[in-house]
Design a protein around this motif. Structure first.
Motif, PDB file in Angstrom:
ATOM      1  N   MET A 162       2.057  26.524  -7.113  1.00  0.00           N
ATOM      2  CA  MET A 162       1.668  25.422  -6.252  1.00  0.00           C
ATOM      3  C   MET A 162       1.979  24.104  -6.958  1.00  0.00           C
ATOM      4  N   GLY A 163       2.581  23.176  -6.234  1.00  0.00           N
ATOM      5  CA  GLY A 163       2.931  21.877  -6.791  1.00  0.00           C
ATOM      6  C   GLY A 163       1.747  20.933  -6.818  1.00  0.00           C
ATOM      7  N   THR A 164       2.002  19.751  -7.300  1.00  0.00           N
ATOM      8  CA  THR A 164       0.960  18.730  -7.333  1.00  0.00           C
ATOM      9  C   THR A 164       1.076  17.767  -6.156  1.00  0.00           C
ATOM     10  N   LEU A 165       2.141  17.924  -5.375  1.00  0.00           N
ATOM     11  CA  LEU A 165       2.357  17.085  -4.202  1.00  0.00           C
ATOM     12  C   LEU A 165       2.636  17.959  -2.997  1.00  0.00           C
ATOM     13  N   LYS A 166       2.199  17.488  -1.852  1.00  0.00           N
ATOM     14  CA  LYS A 166       2.469  18.189  -0.599  1.00  0.00           C
ATOM     15  C   LYS A 166       2.845  17.134   0.425  1.00  0.00           C
ATOM     16  N   ASN A 167       3.821  17.426   1.264  1.00  0.00           N
ATOM     17  CA  ASN A 167       4.235  16.482   2.289  1.00  0.00           C
ATOM     18  C   ASN A 167       4.279  17.200   3.626  1.00  0.00           C
ATOM     19  N   GLN A 168       3.871  16.501   4.672  1.00  0.00           N
ATOM     20  CA  GLN A 168       3.849  17.079   6.011  1.00  0.00           C
ATOM     21  C   GLN A 168       4.528  16.127   6.980  1.00  0.00           C
ATOM     22  N   TYR A 169       5.409  16.667   7.811  1.00  0.00           N
ATOM     23  CA  TYR A 169       6.054  15.873   8.852  1.00  0.00           C
ATOM     24  C   TYR A 169       5.085  15.737  10.017  1.00  0.00           C
ATOM     25  N   GLY A 177       2.078  12.276   2.764  1.00  0.00           N
ATOM     26  CA  GLY A 177       2.107  12.936   1.469  1.00  0.00           C
ATOM     27  C   GLY A 177       0.716  13.003   0.876  1.00  0.00           C
ATOM     28  N   LEU A 178       0.458  14.089   0.190  1.00  0.00           N
ATOM     29  CA  LEU A 178      -0.837  14.319  -0.449  1.00  0.00           C
ATOM     30  C   LEU A 178      -0.621  14.551  -1.939  1.00  0.00           C
ATOM     31  N   LYS A 229      -3.574   9.957  -0.349  1.00  0.00           N
ATOM     32  CA  LYS A 229      -2.521  10.181   0.635  1.00  0.00           C
ATOM     33  C   LYS A 229      -1.666   8.938   0.792  1.00  0.00           C
ATOM     34  N   ILE A 230      -0.423   9.154   1.191  1.00  0.00           N
ATOM     35  CA  ILE A 230       0.484   8.058   1.481  1.00  0.00           C
ATOM     36  C   ILE A 230       1.292   8.431   2.722  1.00  0.00           C
ATOM     37  N   ILE A 231       1.493   7.454   3.571  1.00  0.00           N
ATOM     38  CA  ILE A 231       2.271   7.640   4.804  1.00  0.00           C
ATOM     39  C   ILE A 231       3.642   7.008   4.609  1.00  0.00           C
ATOM     40  N   THR A 232       4.672   7.671   5.097  1.00  0.00           N
ATOM     41  CA  THR A 232       5.992   7.046   5.161  1.00  0.00           C
ATOM     42  C   THR A 232       6.409   6.949   6.618  1.00  0.00           C
ATOM     43  N   ASP A 233       7.225   5.962   6.895  1.00  0.00           N
ATOM     44  CA  ASP A 233       7.736   5.745   8.243  1.00  0.00           C
ATOM     45  C   ASP A 233       9.175   5.275   8.116  1.00  0.00           C
ATOM     46  N   ALA A 234      10.010   5.700   9.009  1.00  0.00           N
ATOM     47  CA  ALA A 234      11.385   5.198   9.013  1.00  0.00           C
ATOM     48  C   ALA A 234      11.364   3.706   9.351  1.00  0.00           C
ATOM     49  N   PRO A 235      12.292   2.947   8.758  1.00  0.00           N
ATOM     50  CA  PRO A 235      12.334   1.512   9.060  1.00  0.00           C
ATOM     51  C   PRO A 235      12.835   1.246  10.474  1.00  0.00           C
ATOM     52  N   VAL A 236      12.517   0.076  10.976  1.00  0.00           N
ATOM     53  CA  VAL A 236      12.903  -0.305  12.336  1.00  0.00           C
ATOM     54  C   VAL A 236      14.419  -0.230  12.522  1.00  0.00           C
ATOM     55  N   ALA A 260       4.971   1.612   7.822  1.00  0.00           N
ATOM     56  CA  ALA A 260       4.547   2.053   6.489  1.00  0.00           C
ATOM     57  C   ALA A 260       5.759   1.989   5.564  1.00  0.00           C
ATOM     58  N   PHE A 261       5.526   2.291   4.302  1.00  0.00           N
ATOM     59  CA  PHE A 261       6.643   2.373   3.362  1.00  0.00           C
ATOM     60  C   PHE A 261       7.679   3.353   3.900  1.00  0.00           C
TER      61      PHE A 261
END
Length: 135
Positions: A1-8, A16-17, A24-31, A39-40
């Motif tokens: 098991m890793g230390t990071l997990k990401n969910q679409y 990301g967790l 947690k951190i959220i990513t979003d595609a740029p405009v 988000a980043f």
């Protein structure tokens, strides 16, 4: 098991967790690339990670040398190329007001920043422009 997990999450967004801390951190595609830009973007995080890594390694040196790091900021600019769409340049501008450093201390901090693991991991085709305003 890793230390990071990401969910679409859909709509070009991920969550990301960091498993050990629960942060947690959220990513979003740029405009300009079909996203909402709320988000980043992943490439924002890449550029931010460079700055954060540089500051962290500088902080290790500063702690060892009894240099106060508080007040250090960076302005980060990411430049994208169109074809292929990728990060072509990252500009990091360090600002540290009212800092009194010897030339030796400045050299140690600058070297620490330039040799952080993220900086060493960035492909040489990506132009890195780093400016240190250390007074």
């Amino acid at each position: 098991m890793g230390t990071l997990k990401n969910q679409y999450l859909g709509n070009l967004r991920t969550e990301g967790l960091h498993i050990p801390s629960g942060n947690k951190i959220i990513t979003d595609a740029p405009v300009d690339n079909m996203g909402k830009g709320e988000a980043f973007s992943p490439t924002d995080l890449m550029s931010f990670s460079l700055s954060a890594c540089m500051m962290t390694i500088m902080g290790q040196v500063a702690d060892r040398e009894n240099i106060a790091m508080e007040g250090l900021t960076t302005d980060i600019t990411k430049v994208m190329s169109a074809s292929p769409r990728k990060v072509s340049e990252i500009h990091v501008n360090f600002n540290w007001p009212k800092l009194e450093l010897t030339d030796k201390q400045k050299k140690m901090l600058i070297n620490a920043a330039k040799t952080c693991p993220v900086a060493l991991s960035i492909h040489p085709d990506i132009k890195l422009e780093v400016t240190f305003n250390l007074n």
